[in-house]
Design an enzyme around this catalytic site. Structure first.
Site, PDB file in Angstrom:
ATOM      1  N   ASP A   1      -9.494  -5.453  -4.887  1.00  0.00           N
ATOM      2  CA  ASP A   1      -9.010  -4.487  -3.904  1.00  0.00           C
ATOM      3  C   ASP A   1     -10.009  -3.343  -3.809  1.00  0.00           C
ATOM      4  OD1 ASP A   1      -7.588  -2.450  -2.504  1.00  0.00           O
ATOM      5  OD2 ASP A   1      -5.688  -3.365  -3.103  1.00  0.00           O
TER       6      ASP A   1
ATOM      7  N   SER B   1       0.832  -1.204   0.000  1.00  0.00           N
ATOM      8  CA  SER B   1       0.000   0.000   0.000  1.00  0.00           C
ATOM      9  C   SER B   1       0.865   1.253   0.000  1.00  0.00           C
ATOM     10  CB  SER B   1      -0.952  -0.035   1.199  1.00  0.00           C
ATOM     11  OG  SER B   1      -2.001   0.887   1.039  1.00  0.00           O
TER      12      SER B   1
ATOM     13  N   HIS C   1      -7.138  -5.997  -0.537  1.00  0.00           N
ATOM     14  CA  HIS C   1      -6.017  -5.259   0.024  1.00  0.00           C
ATOM     15  C   HIS C   1      -5.445  -6.058   1.211  1.00  0.00           C
ATOM     16  CE1 HIS C   1      -4.203  -1.264  -0.337  1.00  0.00           C
ATOM     17  NE2 HIS C   1      -4.089  -1.196   0.981  1.00  0.00           N
TER      18      HIS C   1
END
Length: 400
Positions: free
Chosen positions: A317, A248, A350
């Site tokens: 995601d 991320s 994610h």
């Protein structure tokens, strides 16, 4: 009534399963969605959710009178949820072929190594110890200081207990939107696995205060890499094989640090460039602007001499849209003389590196293959030499 009791005890697992199978996608990349919060764990650990489901539904169904409508309704809900969880488990197995295809397309047919069969132990471990990454053959040297900013300038080193020499190095930077997170969160299965294979792994904090600029966090990243160059040999590190990785926001920092690295050493307080890295690895990365600065995005630093990249992103995601990662990989692939390995993993959320899973096991093997290619080849594959930018773009066939 068994139906009411089943819903009350397993309703959350049922809801999470439905959302994990097909979460609603936001219109744009966002720092938080409820569907992500409810599904990222169950998407990687469906067996853990199956245990919770069984613990919640078996008692009321066992106590209920079989044959009654309420019993059948409760049993139906439980069975449907269990089937959904098994579908999530099966879906994790799609990661390996996608990663294999991406590696071979970017690096050549020999990029994926044939590994010894590991037997049933990895699967058994996921069933019995689904959240445990720890390995007895790895030593974690905790809370080493690389700067003066308190907890923001601490790092951990993971090394084999038996010692190592001429070892590749992985520097991992956690996610958290540049505002939260810790070196203890993210990629621990990767850190322990690679250290167990003889790597030197570093997981680092960086400053998170909202008053800081992106340049400050990037300076922290470069300082970590400099710490590795100064101290890594004491742990057996090969300084020609330093890979920087992140998830991320950490992928954002890793990518920018790799793209702005210089082969010429700079003073420790320099923000102009950092020490070189052999390759960069991004998991579910955010690659847009981090603040108002025009250069606070990796996209502002693309150039032909970028190191090799491995970019892995999930198609489901719900925080960083897959289209954004695809755009970054495509733009980099058109400019860089080195390969850009880009893989989209079906059904993946994610934070897929937080816990051990069948999916992340495949990702770890892809990291090992990518790093092995970089260390042994260190050059553009023949198919990429003198190729026009369009020939180095991501093959749309690897995308869902």
């Amino acid at each position: 009534m068994p139906f009411t009791q089943v819903i009350s005890s397993s309703g959350m697992v049922t809801l999470m399963t439905l959302l994990a199978l097909r979460p609603p996608r936001p219109r744009r990349t966002t720092p938080f969605t409820l569907s992500f919060f409810l599904t990222f764990l169950i998407n990687e650990q469906p067996f853990l959710a199956l245990y919770l489901l069984a613990a919640g539904v078996i008692p009321p169904l066992s106590a209920g009178e079989t044959g009654r409508l309420s019993w059948w309704l409760g049993a139906g809900v439980a069975a449907g949820t269990a089937v959904g969880l098994l579908a999530l488990a099966v879906r994790t197995r799609t990661a390996r072929p996608r990663l294999t295809t991406a590696l071979r397309q970017a690096l050549g047919p020999a990029a994926v190594t044939r590994r010894r069969r590991r037997g049933l132990w990895p699967t058994v471990r996921l069933l019995v110890l689904p959240l445990i990454s720890y390995r007895f053959d790895v030593r974690r040297v905790a809370n080493l200081r690389y700067g003066e900013a308190g907890r923001g300038h601490l790092l951990d080193v993971y090394v084999p207990r038996a010692g190592t020499a001429n070892a590749p190095v992985l520097v991992y930077l956690h996610g958290g939107g540049f505002r939260m997170g810790s070196k203890m969160i993210g990629a621990r299965p990767l850190l322990y696995r690679l250290a167990g294979q003889g790597w030197v792994c570093v997981s680092a904090n960086y400053r998170l205060s909202g008053r800081l600029r992106y340049a400050d966090r990037l300076a922290d990243t470069r300082q970590v890499i400099r710490w590795v160059h100064d101290n890594g040999p004491a742990y057996g590190a090969d300084l020609s094989a330093v890979f920087v990785a992140g998830g991320s926001a950490g992928a954002h920092l890793a990518a920018t640090a790799a793209l702005t690295a210089s082969a010429v050493p700079r003073p420790p307080d320099s923000r102009e460039a950092g020490l070189p890295v052999a390759g960069a690895i991004g998991f579910y990365g955010y690659y847009g602007q981090a603040d108002a600065g025009a250069d606070s995005t990796p996209l502002a630093h693309l150039h032909a001499d970028a190191p090799p990249f491995l970019v892995v992103h999930g198609t489901l995601d719900t925080l960083v849209l897959v289209e954004d990662a695809r755009h970054f990989a495509s733009e980099l692939g058109q400019v860089s003389a080195q390969p850009v390995v880009y893989a989209e993993l079906p059904g993946t959320q994610h934070n897929f590196d937080f816990f051990p899973s069948l999916r992340f096991n495949a990702v770890i093997e892809a990291v090992e293959d990518f790093a092995a290619w970089v260390r042994t080849t260190g050059a553009v594959p023949p198919s990429h030499r003198n190729a026009a930018p369009s020939q180095r773009e991501i093959d749309p066939g690897t995308c869902p």
